[in-house]
Design a protein around this motif. Structure first.
Motif, PDB file in Angstrom:
ATOM      1  N   LYS A   1       1.000  36.975 -10.147  1.00 47.39           N
ATOM      2  CA  LYS A   1       0.633  35.969  -9.252  1.00 47.39           C
ATOM      3  C   LYS A   1      -0.592  36.578  -8.331  1.00 47.39           C
ATOM      4  O   LYS A   1      -1.568  35.840  -8.414  1.00 47.39           O
ATOM      5  CB  LYS A   1       1.690  35.243  -8.584  1.00 47.39           C
ATOM      6  CG  LYS A   1       1.403  34.475  -7.457  1.00 47.39           C
ATOM      7  CD  LYS A   1       2.566  34.187  -6.505  1.00 47.39           C
ATOM      8  CE  LYS A   1       2.172  33.366  -5.311  1.00 47.39           C
ATOM      9  NZ  LYS A   1       3.061  33.113  -4.184  1.00 47.39           N
ATOM     10  N   ASP A   2      -0.490  37.801  -8.052  1.00 45.81           N
ATOM     11  CA  ASP A   2      -1.221  38.109  -6.854  1.00 45.81           C
ATOM     12  C   ASP A   2      -2.684  38.602  -7.744  1.00 45.81           C
ATOM     13  O   ASP A   2      -3.719  38.287  -7.285  1.00 45.81           O
ATOM     14  CB  ASP A   2      -0.902  39.418  -6.244  1.00 45.81           C
ATOM     15  CG  ASP A   2       0.308  39.337  -5.266  1.00 45.81           C
ATOM     16  OD1 ASP A   2       0.349  38.194  -4.814  1.00 45.81           O
ATOM     17  OD2 ASP A   2       0.965  40.213  -4.956  1.00 45.81           O
TER      18      ASP A   2
ATOM     19  N   ASP B   1       5.399  38.579  -9.606  1.00 46.49           N
ATOM     20  CA  ASP B   1       4.548  38.558  -8.190  1.00 46.49           C
ATOM     21  C   ASP B   1       3.275  39.331  -8.330  1.00 46.49           C
ATOM     22  O   ASP B   1       2.327  38.865  -7.753  1.00 46.49           O
ATOM     23  CB  ASP B   1       5.470  39.230  -7.097  1.00 46.49           C
ATOM     24  CG  ASP B   1       6.631  38.343  -6.617  1.00 46.49           C
ATOM     25  OD1 ASP B   1       6.437  37.017  -6.743  1.00 46.49           O
ATOM     26  OD2 ASP B   1       7.594  38.702  -6.137  1.00 46.49           O
TER      27      ASP B   1
END
Length: 110
Positions: free
Chosen positions: A8-9, A5
């Motif tokens: 991804k960010d 995550d």
């Protein structure tokens, strides 16, 4: 999962930044292109004025430029000279075809 995550960010933020830079560069390129075109038109206008002197008509030049821009605009394709010529050619072909067909179906005169 947490690490994915975060990546991804991070990649999403980098992509957004890159897209923003691309948009800025694209708008700058468009502005530069417009400026180059204006400079070229100004230089050409000055040269024409030098060559033709009092016979030079700046309004005629501006009107011609507008007409060329209008004809070159793809949104104006249906009213462009090329489209008009194409339609005229199609009409001529249809008329020729119609005349040829009517000659074949008309019985010879006696």
């Amino acid at each position: 999962m947490h690490k994915l995550d975060e990546q991804k960010d991070q990649y999403s933020a980098e992509l957004d930044e890159t897209l923003q830079q691309y948009k800025q560069l694209q708008s700058q390129a468009n502005a530069d292109s417009d400026e180059i075109q204006r400079n070229a038109v100004t230089a050409a206008s000055s040269r024409l004025q030098q060559v033709y002197g009092k016979r030079f008509d700046a309004q005629l030049l501006r009107d011609s430029q507008k007409e060329i821009s209008r004809l070159a605009d793809p949104r104006e394709a249906d009213s462009s000279i090329w489209e008009q010529l194409r339609l005229a050619s199609l009409r001529a072909e249809k008329e020729a075809s119609y005349k040829h067909q009517s000659r074949e179906t008309t019985p010879p005169a006696r």
